[in-house]
Design a protein around this motif. Structure first.
Motif, PDB file in Angstrom:
ATOM      1  N   THR A   1       0.821  -1.218   0.000  1.00  0.00           N
ATOM      2  CA  THR A   1       0.000   0.000   0.000  1.00  0.00           C
ATOM      3  C   THR A   1       0.854   1.265   0.000  1.00  0.00           C
ATOM      4  OG1 THR A   1      -0.092   0.072   2.420  1.00  0.00           O
ATOM      5  CG2 THR A   1      -1.809  -1.196   1.299  1.00  0.00           C
ATOM      6  N   ASN A   2       2.170   1.126  -0.140  1.00  0.00           N
ATOM      7  CA  ASN A   2       3.009   2.329  -0.076  1.00  0.00           C
ATOM      8  C   ASN A   2       2.995   3.094  -1.397  1.00  0.00           C
ATOM      9  OD1 ASN A   2       4.810   0.960  -1.784  1.00  0.00           O
ATOM     10  ND2 ASN A   2       5.965   0.143  -0.066  1.00  0.00           N
ATOM     11  N   ASP A   3       3.491   4.318  -1.336  1.00  0.00           N
ATOM     12  CA  ASP A   3       3.462   5.208  -2.496  1.00  0.00           C
ATOM     13  C   ASP A   3       4.224   4.634  -3.680  1.00  0.00           C
ATOM     14  OD1 ASP A   3       1.894   7.298  -1.498  1.00  0.00           O
ATOM     15  OD2 ASP A   3       3.580   8.113  -0.368  1.00  0.00           O
ATOM     16  N   SER A   4       5.367   4.017  -3.416  1.00  0.00           N
ATOM     17  CA  SER A   4       6.213   3.542  -4.506  1.00  0.00           C
ATOM     18  C   SER A   4       5.536   2.458  -5.332  1.00  0.00           C
ATOM     19  CB  SER A   4       7.556   3.034  -3.959  1.00  0.00           C
ATOM     20  OG  SER A   4       7.351   2.003  -3.015  1.00  0.00           O
ATOM     21  N   LEU A   5       4.849   1.519  -4.666  1.00  0.00           N
ATOM     22  CA  LEU A   5       4.158   0.457  -5.399  1.00  0.00           C
ATOM     23  C   LEU A   5       3.004   1.023  -6.216  1.00  0.00           C
ATOM     24  CD1 LEU A   5       3.626  -2.507  -6.110  1.00  0.00           C
ATOM     25  CD2 LEU A   5       2.193  -2.650  -4.076  1.00  0.00           C
ATOM     26  N   LEU A   6       2.213   1.899  -5.612  1.00  0.00           N
ATOM     27  CA  LEU A   6       1.078   2.479  -6.321  1.00  0.00           C
ATOM     28  C   LEU A   6       1.547   3.289  -7.523  1.00  0.00           C
ATOM     29  CD1 LEU A   6      -1.156   3.622  -3.317  1.00  0.00           C
ATOM     30  CD2 LEU A   6      -1.529   1.671  -4.833  1.00  0.00           C
ATOM     31  N   PHE A   7       2.626   4.057  -7.341  1.00  0.00           N
ATOM     32  CA  PHE A   7       3.144   4.851  -8.463  1.00  0.00           C
ATOM     33  C   PHE A   7       3.692   3.942  -9.560  1.00  0.00           C
ATOM     34  CE2 PHE A   7       6.395   7.300 -10.724  1.00  0.00           C
ATOM     35  CZ  PHE A   7       5.652   8.413 -11.082  1.00  0.00           C
ATOM     36  N   PHE A   8       4.318   2.830  -9.169  1.00  0.00           N
ATOM     37  CA  PHE A   8       4.843   1.893 -10.159  1.00  0.00           C
ATOM     38  C   PHE A   8       3.708   1.266 -10.962  1.00  0.00           C
ATOM     39  CE2 PHE A   8       6.621  -2.333 -11.358  1.00  0.00           C
ATOM     40  CZ  PHE A   8       7.626  -1.858 -12.207  1.00  0.00           C
ATOM     41  N   ILE A   9       2.592   0.968 -10.288  1.00  0.00           N
ATOM     42  CA  ILE A   9       1.424   0.437 -10.989  1.00  0.00           C
ATOM     43  C   ILE A   9       0.906   1.454 -11.999  1.00  0.00           C
ATOM     44  CG2 ILE A   9      -0.989  -0.265 -10.710  1.00  0.00           C
ATOM     45  CD1 ILE A   9      -0.223  -1.475  -8.022  1.00  0.00           C
ATOM     46  N   VAL A  10       0.814   2.718 -11.579  1.00  0.00           N
ATOM     47  CA  VAL A  10       0.369   3.781 -12.486  1.00  0.00           C
ATOM     48  C   VAL A  10       1.329   3.906 -13.661  1.00  0.00           C
ATOM     49  CG1 VAL A  10      -0.033   6.269 -12.693  1.00  0.00           C
ATOM     50  CG2 VAL A  10      -0.852   5.049 -10.681  1.00  0.00           C
ATOM     51  N   LEU A  11       2.623   3.811 -13.383  1.00  0.00           N
ATOM     52  CA  LEU A  11       3.642   3.905 -14.435  1.00  0.00           C
ATOM     53  C   LEU A  11       3.462   2.790 -15.469  1.00  0.00           C
ATOM     54  CD1 LEU A  11       6.346   5.197 -15.439  1.00  0.00           C
ATOM     55  CD2 LEU A  11       7.520   3.527 -14.002  1.00  0.00           C
TER      56      LEU A  11
ATOM     57  N   LEU B   1       0.284 -11.695  -7.113  1.00  0.00           N
ATOM     58  CA  LEU B   1       1.305 -12.721  -7.322  1.00  0.00           C
ATOM     59  C   LEU B   1       2.490 -12.579  -6.369  1.00  0.00           C
ATOM     60  CD1 LEU B   1       2.288 -15.162  -8.923  1.00  0.00           C
ATOM     61  CD2 LEU B   1       3.277 -13.579 -10.592  1.00  0.00           C
ATOM     62  N   PRO B   2       3.171 -11.418  -6.332  1.00  0.00           N
ATOM     63  CA  PRO B   2       4.306 -11.303  -5.398  1.00  0.00           C
ATOM     64  C   PRO B   2       3.888 -11.380  -3.937  1.00  0.00           C
ATOM     65  CG  PRO B   2       3.842  -9.184  -6.425  1.00  0.00           C
ATOM     66  CD  PRO B   2       3.020 -10.202  -7.153  1.00  0.00           C
ATOM     67  N   GLY B   3       2.698 -10.880  -3.612  1.00  0.00           N
ATOM     68  CA  GLY B   3       2.228 -10.935  -2.224  1.00  0.00           C
ATOM     69  C   GLY B   3       2.043 -12.362  -1.745  1.00  0.00           C
ATOM     70  N   LEU B   4       1.375 -13.177  -2.559  1.00  0.00           N
ATOM     71  CA  LEU B   4       1.150 -14.575  -2.183  1.00  0.00           C
ATOM     72  C   LEU B   4       2.447 -15.375  -2.187  1.00  0.00           C
ATOM     73  CD1 LEU B   4      -2.182 -15.269  -4.089  1.00  0.00           C
ATOM     74  CD2 LEU B   4      -1.878 -14.866  -1.643  1.00  0.00           C
ATOM     75  N   VAL B   5       3.336 -15.075  -3.135  1.00  0.00           N
ATOM     76  CA  VAL B   5       4.634 -15.761  -3.184  1.00  0.00           C
ATOM     77  C   VAL B   5       5.444 -15.462  -1.920  1.00  0.00           C
ATOM     78  CG1 VAL B   5       6.879 -15.813  -4.359  1.00  0.00           C
ATOM     79  CG2 VAL B   5       4.770 -15.962  -5.686  1.00  0.00           C
ATOM     80  N   LEU B   6       5.401 -14.208  -1.465  1.00  0.00           N
ATOM     81  CA  LEU B   6       6.132 -13.843  -0.246  1.00  0.00           C
ATOM     82  C   LEU B   6       5.580 -14.586   0.972  1.00  0.00           C
ATOM     83  CD1 LEU B   6       6.653 -10.006  -0.721  1.00  0.00           C
ATOM     84  CD2 LEU B   6       8.412 -11.758  -0.633  1.00  0.00           C
TER      85      LEU B   6
ATOM     86  N   TYR C   1      -1.432 -14.524  11.503  1.00  0.00           N
ATOM     87  CA  TYR C   1      -2.074 -13.622  10.530  1.00  0.00           C
ATOM     88  C   TYR C   1      -2.885 -14.436   9.526  1.00  0.00           C
ATOM     89  CZ  TYR C   1       1.622 -10.642  12.408  1.00  0.00           C
ATOM     90  OH  TYR C   1       2.465  -9.962  13.238  1.00  0.00           O
ATOM     91  N   PRO C   2      -3.928 -15.119   9.971  1.00  0.00           N
ATOM     92  CA  PRO C   2      -4.689 -15.977   9.059  1.00  0.00           C
ATOM     93  C   PRO C   2      -5.422 -15.217   7.964  1.00  0.00           C
ATOM     94  CG  PRO C   2      -5.819 -15.777  11.161  1.00  0.00           C
ATOM     95  CD  PRO C   2      -4.481 -15.131  11.330  1.00  0.00           C
ATOM     96  N   TRP C   3      -5.667 -13.927   8.193  1.00  0.00           N
ATOM     97  CA  TRP C   3      -6.395 -13.128   7.208  1.00  0.00           C
ATOM     98  C   TRP C   3      -5.492 -12.578   6.107  1.00  0.00           C
ATOM     99  CZ3 TRP C   3      -5.034 -11.451  12.079  1.00  0.00           C
ATOM    100  CH2 TRP C   3      -4.151 -10.384  12.131  1.00  0.00           C
ATOM    101  N   LEU C   4      -4.168 -12.736   6.236  1.00  0.00           N
ATOM    102  CA  LEU C   4      -3.240 -12.091   5.313  1.00  0.00           C
ATOM    103  C   LEU C   4      -3.457 -12.474   3.843  1.00  0.00           C
ATOM    104  CD1 LEU C   4      -0.959 -10.087   5.116  1.00  0.00           C
ATOM    105  CD2 LEU C   4       0.665 -11.933   5.563  1.00  0.00           C
TER     106      LEU C   4
END
Length: 200
Positions: free
Chosen positions: A1-11, A61-66, A83-86
């Motif tokens: 949810t950080n700025d860098s990921l969101l900006f990369f998605i927009v990019l 994909l990267p979230g579940l892989v991590l 963290y069962p809800w993760l």
């Protein structure tokens, strides 16, 4: 949810999906699409699937892989039990980003026949909303001014889904409402924009 990921998605979406509708409008391809047994809904779902591919490959994909690698290297399910809800949070936030950016990008892609102009719009609206929110917060000193910022609303929604402290002193429901409102507005505009050139 950080700025860098969101900006990369927009990019990625700006350069990878900015011309999805703009190029069709430029080359008058919509008449060709709708001259075949293809409905407006099919057309939009096809375009959205391209955006969904980019967003999901950068989020779910990267979230579940991590999470999987964390469980493998931990050698136990202790982390999962804490963290069962993760996994559901990852999938939920990825779905939210997919739906929002699908409508957001297609709305701006349909705004012009020039794909380069669309790329500028995708970046411009995203960044300008953040700047406008900062200016309004400076003037009115109210955390509710963060609702004018696209990235702030996405971060607020993400913090809620991951059960984290909200970055802004505003109920998360307001951010969900703003994001939903943008999607509804986009759907209405896309419906009218595409219907004007649809061939029956």
């Amino acid at each position: 949810t950080n700025d860098s990921l969101l900006f990369f998605i927009v990019l990625v979406l700006a350069f990878g999906a900015g011309g999805l509708i703009a190029d069709d409008l430029r080359h008058s391809s919509l008449q060709l699409y709708f001259s075949r047994p293809l409905g407006k809904k099919d057309y939009l779902l096809g375009k959205m699937s391209v955006i969904a591919f980019f967003v999901l490959i950068l989020t779910a994909l990267p979230g579940l892989v991590l999470v999987i690698f964390k469980l493998i290297f931990a050698g136990s399910f202790k982390f999962f039990l804490q963290y069962p809800w993760l996994p559901l949070s990852i999938l939920g936030y990825s779905a939210l980003l997919t739906v929002f950016f699908a409508f957001y990008v297609l709305l701006l892609s349909a705004a012009s026949k020039n794909a380069r102009y669309v790329i500028i719009l995708i970046f411009g609206v995203y960044i300008f909303s953040n700047v406008l929110s900062g200016i309004l917060q400076g003037i009115f000193k109210s955390p509710y001014m963060s609702l004018f910022s696209v990235p702030a609303n996405l971060q607020q929604a993400g913090a809620f889904l991951f059960a984290q402290k909200l970055p802004h002193a505003v109920p998360a429901a307001w951010s969900f409402a703003v994001l939903a409102g943008i999607c509804v507005l986009s759907a209405v505009v896309l419906n009218r924009k595409i219907r004007s050139v649809e061939v029956i």
